[in-house]
Design an enzyme around this catalytic site. Structure first.
Site, PDB file in Angstrom:
ATOM      1  N   SER A 252     -10.463  -3.189   4.690  1.00 58.41           N
ATOM      2  CA  SER A 252     -10.286  -1.833   4.126  1.00 58.41           C
ATOM      3  C   SER A 252     -11.124  -1.610   2.547  1.00 58.41           C
ATOM      4  CB  SER A 252      -8.921  -1.867   3.581  1.00 58.41           C
ATOM      5  OG  SER A 252      -8.801  -0.735   2.551  1.00 58.41           O
TER       6      SER A 252
ATOM      7  N   TYR B 245      -1.729  -5.801  -0.755  1.00 58.85           N
ATOM      8  CA  TYR B 245      -2.191  -5.051   0.464  1.00 58.85           C
ATOM      9  C   TYR B 245      -3.876  -5.562  -0.141  1.00 58.85           C
ATOM     10  CZ  TYR B 245      -4.051  -2.006   3.977  1.00 58.85           C
ATOM     11  OH  TYR B 245      -5.084  -1.436   4.863  1.00 58.85           O
TER      12      TYR B 245
HETATM   13  N1  LIG Z   1      -5.186   4.022   8.209  1.00 57.39           N
HETATM   14  C1  LIG Z   1      -5.711   3.638   6.966  1.00 57.39           C
HETATM   15  O1  LIG Z   1      -5.994   4.519   6.391  1.00 57.39           O
HETATM   16  C2  LIG Z   1      -6.341   2.316   6.969  1.00 57.39           C
HETATM   17  C3  LIG Z   1      -7.437   2.171   6.024  1.00 57.39           C
HETATM   18  C4  LIG Z   1      -7.965   0.607   5.951  1.00 57.39           C
HETATM   19  C5  LIG Z   1      -7.625  -0.085   6.585  1.00 57.39           C
HETATM   20  N2  LIG Z   1      -6.762   0.383   7.575  1.00 57.39           N
HETATM   21  C6  LIG Z   1      -6.327  -1.046   8.460  1.00 57.39           C
HETATM   22  O2  LIG Z   1      -6.524  -0.724   9.779  1.00 57.39           O
HETATM   23  C7  LIG Z   1      -5.568  -1.357  10.618  1.00 57.39           C
HETATM   24  C8  LIG Z   1      -4.905  -0.470  11.489  1.00 57.39           C
HETATM   25  O3  LIG Z   1      -3.781   0.057  11.006  1.00 57.39           O
HETATM   26  P1  LIG Z   1      -3.696   1.583  11.473  1.00 57.39           P
HETATM   27  O4  LIG Z   1      -4.000   2.397  10.210  1.00 57.39           O
HETATM   28  O5  LIG Z   1      -4.300   2.056  12.861  1.00 57.39           O
HETATM   29  O6  LIG Z   1      -2.048   1.559  11.384  1.00 57.39           O
HETATM   30  P2  LIG Z   1      -0.825   1.853  12.572  1.00 57.39           P
HETATM   31  O7  LIG Z   1      -1.421   3.203  13.391  1.00 57.39           O
HETATM   32  O8  LIG Z   1       0.402   1.561  11.783  1.00 57.39           O
HETATM   33  O9  LIG Z   1      -1.198   0.670  13.472  1.00 57.39           O
HETATM   34  C9  LIG Z   1      -0.761  -0.655  13.329  1.00 57.39           C
HETATM   35  C10 LIG Z   1      -0.801  -1.393  14.500  1.00 57.39           C
HETATM   36  O10 LIG Z   1      -0.070  -2.787  13.990  1.00 57.39           O
HETATM   37  C11 LIG Z   1       0.838  -3.120  15.059  1.00 57.39           C
HETATM   38  N3  LIG Z   1       1.739  -3.860  14.592  1.00 57.39           N
HETATM   39  C12 LIG Z   1       2.496  -3.762  13.232  1.00 57.39           C
HETATM   40  N4  LIG Z   1       3.280  -5.002  12.904  1.00 57.39           N
HETATM   41  C13 LIG Z   1       2.750  -5.896  13.897  1.00 57.39           C
HETATM   42  C14 LIG Z   1       3.443  -7.066  14.088  1.00 57.39           C
HETATM   43  N5  LIG Z   1       4.485  -7.566  13.285  1.00 57.39           N
HETATM   44  N6  LIG Z   1       2.735  -7.723  15.145  1.00 57.39           N
HETATM   45  C15 LIG Z   1       1.709  -7.066  15.821  1.00 57.39           C
HETATM   46  N7  LIG Z   1       1.376  -6.060  15.711  1.00 57.39           N
HETATM   47  C16 LIG Z   1       1.873  -5.194  14.696  1.00 57.39           C
HETATM   48  C17 LIG Z   1       1.420  -1.710  15.379  1.00 57.39           C
HETATM   49  O11 LIG Z   1       2.095  -1.701  16.642  1.00 57.39           O
HETATM   50  P3  LIG Z   1       3.789  -2.065  16.928  1.00 57.39           P
HETATM   51  O12 LIG Z   1       4.466  -1.385  15.976  1.00 57.39           O
HETATM   52  O13 LIG Z   1       3.942  -1.656  18.187  1.00 57.39           O
HETATM   53  O14 LIG Z   1       4.001  -3.642  16.713  1.00 57.39           O
HETATM   54  C18 LIG Z   1       0.311  -0.878  15.433  1.00 57.39           C
HETATM   55  O15 LIG Z   1      -0.134  -1.069  16.760  1.00 57.39           O
HETATM   56  C19 LIG Z   1      -4.607  -2.280   9.603  1.00 57.39           C
HETATM   57  O16 LIG Z   1      -5.165  -3.680   9.432  1.00 57.39           O
HETATM   58  C20 LIG Z   1      -4.754  -1.615   8.582  1.00 57.39           C
HETATM   59  O17 LIG Z   1      -4.676  -2.259   7.273  1.00 57.39           O
HETATM   60  C21 LIG Z   1      -6.076   1.250   7.838  1.00 57.39           C
END
Ligand SMILES: NC(=O)c1ccc[n+]([C@@H]2O[C@H](COP(=O)([O-])OP(=O)(O)OC[C@H]3O[C@@H](n4cnc5c(N)ncnc54)[C@H](OP(=O)(O)O)[C@@H]3O)[C@@H](O)[C@H]2O)c1
Length: 266
Positions: free
Chosen positions: A144, A157
């Site tokens: 991130s 985080y």
């Molecule tokens: N969105 C942003 O602004 C942003 C910015 C920087 C970095 N990121 C990073 O991008 C990555 C993806 O995040 P996102 O934004 O796409 O969020 P998201 O839509 O909430 O997706 C998170 C994913 O992780 C899975 N997950 C959550 N808990 C889990 C567990 N205990 N075991 C296995 N899978 C799990 C969820 O699926 P289930 O609930 O089905 O398990 C979902 O598929 C993360 O590493 C996040 O830190 C996001």
């Protein structure tokens, strides 16, 4: 249309049931990768797998797992170690917690550390060794921009993402000469469920700061194609990143010496 030949191999994507992970699964299937989709929500994974097979003609498998549970994590790591078809790992699953570090529930922070640090470490170790032995493979780790911003958000985080960035750079050094490509992706704010899941609202953020998942993943894969080991999708000035890296490199000769700095020798 399939842009790449069917010999791309198989991509294992964690957190593939929503957001950035689901977009990676879609774009990698478009590039001709068969996919193994990992997350907890089996029904969402099944729906995505069926769609990817129907639209892109690739093999899609679901591997439901809670990556904060050791037995599930071991199962996924074993799969990476054993399955010769896997050529790409996307370490994407992650969570955040709302608020300042001291205000946050410590159990939520422990879950964050398990999912954002322990899980990608274990999976990168399994895949890295497998790919090194084979002499090819790709590891994409989702960090991130908060890895570079110490002043805002929940410190645990930010620190988890700084861990991912550092681990990726170290892996790059170890794996480069073995034909394995490693990339850290540093998204800014991206429209996904991560905000709602942690009790935050994306609606309070100015829209000019929010990227859509498809834009993010397309930029990230373009960065991968360019051979970048660190990709910051929205940063226009590559020179700014290069200056940051140069300043860091310039400090290295002075970071460990027998004498303390003169300001400490009054
Ligand atoms: N969105 C942003 O602004 C942003 C910015 C920087 C970095 N990121 C990073 O991008 C990555 C993806 O995040 P996102 O934004 O796409 O969020 P998201 O839509 O909430 O997706 C998170 C994913 O992780 C899975 N997950 C959550 N808990 C889990 C567990 N205990 N075991 C296995 N899978 C799990 C969820 O699926 P289930 O609930 O089905 O398990 C979902 O598929 C993360 O590493 C996040 O830190 C996001």
């Amino acid at each position: 249309m399939t842009l790449f030949s069917r010999s791309s191999g198989t991509a294992l994507i964690t957190g593939a049931s929503s957001g950035i992970g689901a977009a990676y699964a879609e774009r990698l299937a478009q590039r001709g990768y068969d996919v193994i989709l990992v997350a907890r929500d089996r029904s969402r994974l099944n729906a995505l797998a069926a769609k990817l097979t129907a639209v892109h003609g690739v093999q899609s498998e679901v591997l439901p797992a809670d990556l904060t549970r050791d037995e599930d994590l071991s199962r996924v790591a074993q799969r990476l170690a054993d399955d010769e078809r896997i050529t790409l790992l996307v370490n994407n699953a992650g969570i955040t917690v709302d608020g300042d570090f001291l205000d946050a529930d410590i159990n939520s922070i422990n879950s964050l550390i398990a999912l954002n640090i322990t899980a990608p470490t274990r999976l990168a170790h399994a895949a890295g060794n497998r790919f090194k032995a084979r002499g090819r493979g790709t590891i994409i780790n989702l960090a991130s921009v908060l890895a570079l911003i110490h002043e805002m958000s929940n410190g645990a985080y930010n620190a988890s993402k700084a861990f991912v960035l550092t681990l990726t750079r170290a892996l790059e050094r170890e794996l480069k000469q073995h034909g394995v490509q490693v990339q850290a992706v540093l998204p800014g704010i991206t429209r996904t469920e991560i905000f709602n899941r942690s009790g935050q609202s994306i609606d309070e953020i100015p829209t000019h700061m929010i990227m859509e998942v498809e834009t993010l993943v397309d930029a990230s894969l373009a960065g991968l194609d360019l051979g970048e080991s660190v990709t910051i999708p929205s940063l226009e000035s590559l020179a700014q990143w290069q200056q940051y890296e140069s300043a860091r490199a310039a400090m290295i000769p002075g970071l460990s010496l027998s004498q303390s700095a003169s300001r400490y020798r009054q």
